[in-house]
Scaffold this motif. Structure first.
Motif, PDB file in Angstrom:
ATOM      1  N   LEU A   1       0.823  -1.202   0.000  1.00 40.25           N
ATOM      2  CA  LEU A   1       0.000   0.000   0.000  1.00 40.25           C
ATOM      3  C   LEU A   1       0.863   1.259   0.000  1.00 40.25           C
ATOM      4  CD1 LEU A   1      -2.595  -1.177   2.657  1.00 40.25           C
ATOM      5  CD2 LEU A   1      -2.820  -1.218   0.167  1.00 40.25           C
TER       6      LEU A   1
ATOM      7  N   SER B   1      -4.841   6.844   4.686  1.00 36.86           N
ATOM      8  CA  SER B   1      -5.583   6.216   5.778  1.00 36.86           C
ATOM      9  C   SER B   1      -6.144   4.862   5.332  1.00 36.86           C
ATOM     10  CB  SER B   1      -6.732   7.129   6.199  1.00 36.86           C
ATOM     11  OG  SER B   1      -7.645   6.440   7.014  1.00 36.86           O
ATOM     12  N   SER B   2      -6.090   3.892   6.221  1.00 34.92           N
ATOM     13  CA  SER B   2      -6.595   2.553   5.878  1.00 34.92           C
ATOM     14  C   SER B   2      -8.080   2.590   5.518  1.00 34.92           C
ATOM     15  CB  SER B   2      -6.351   1.579   7.037  1.00 34.92           C
ATOM     16  OG  SER B   2      -7.032   2.007   8.194  1.00 34.92           O
TER      17      SER B   2
ATOM     18  N   LEU C   1      -6.025  -5.555   5.847  1.00 33.43           N
ATOM     19  CA  LEU C   1      -4.905  -4.617   5.768  1.00 33.43           C
ATOM     20  C   LEU C   1      -4.045  -4.842   7.002  1.00 33.43           C
ATOM     21  CD1 LEU C   1      -6.775  -1.312   4.833  1.00 33.43           C
ATOM     22  CD2 LEU C   1      -5.602  -2.876   3.295  1.00 33.43           C
ATOM     23  N   GLU C   2      -2.736  -5.049   6.782  1.00 34.63           N
ATOM     24  CA  GLU C   2      -1.839  -5.242   7.912  1.00 34.63           C
ATOM     25  C   GLU C   2      -0.414  -4.896   7.504  1.00 34.63           C
ATOM     26  OE1 GLU C   2      -0.489  -8.708  11.063  1.00 34.63           O
ATOM     27  OE2 GLU C   2      -2.125  -9.101   9.697  1.00 34.63           O
TER      28      GLU C   2
ATOM     29  N   MET D   1      -2.130  -4.964   1.679  1.00 30.98           N
ATOM     30  CA  MET D   1      -3.492  -5.479   1.514  1.00 30.98           C
ATOM     31  C   MET D   1      -3.357  -6.938   1.115  1.00 30.98           C
ATOM     32  SD  MET D   1      -6.596  -4.451  -1.095  1.00 30.98           S
ATOM     33  CE  MET D   1      -7.136  -2.989  -0.214  1.00 30.98           C
TER      34      MET D   1
END
Length: 158
Positions: free
Chosen positions: A36, A41-42, A82-83, A87
């Motif tokens: 990402l 922002s997620s 998401l981490e 993604m």
């Protein structure tokens, strides 16, 4: 969920020489890993998974991915997370054991040698799944490998 491959064993999906994402597969799933962009922002990211199509992007912008899938997936058991700036999209194969040569239909196909290696790896995974008391970690195929989906009457369903 089956065990994912180590990052160094994933396949890279390239477009115009640039890595778009990495991917791997198990008998049950195809996993897509997208790095990402920073400073977004997620909550701005989205992923829409349809049975034969995937769309990924940042809200308010053109999609980053907007493609038909290699083969249909089960949408009710496919998901995304998401981490750590990645993604991770998990697509549940509709046809367990099918070897995908790419997540995207008609693009980024593995070469025949890589496809054969992938099919052999999935076949060994099938043997291990169906025979949990045996160790297939050192097993090898010589010549062409049978289709793990159809070999010896096909994959057993529970």
């Amino acid at each position: 969920m089956a065990e994912k491959l180590a990052p160094e064993k994933r396949h890279s999906f390239l477009h115009n020489g640039e890595k778009v994402f990495e991917w791997d597969q198990t008998l049950d799933e195809v996993n897509i890993y997208i790095n990402l962009p920073p400073n977004v922002s997620s909550k701005q990211f989205y992923c829409k998974i349809h049975s034969k199509h995937v769309e990924v992007g940042i809200k308010g912008n053109p999609p980053y991915l907007n493609h038909d899938l290699f083969s249909p997936v089960k949408t009710d058991s496919s998901f995304w997370t998401l981490e750590d700036g990645i993604m991770h999209i998990t697509l549940q194969k509709r046809d367990k054991g099918q070897t995908w040569s790419s997540p995207i239909l008609g693009q980024g196909q593995l070469d025949p040698y890589a496809t054969d290696l992938e099919q052999k790896r999935l076949m060994l995974q099938r043997f291990q799944e169906e025979n949990p008391g045996f160790d297939f970690s050192q097993a090898q195929f010589t010549g062409s490998c049978p289709d793990p989906r159809t070999f010896m009457g096909g994959i057993r369903s529970d």
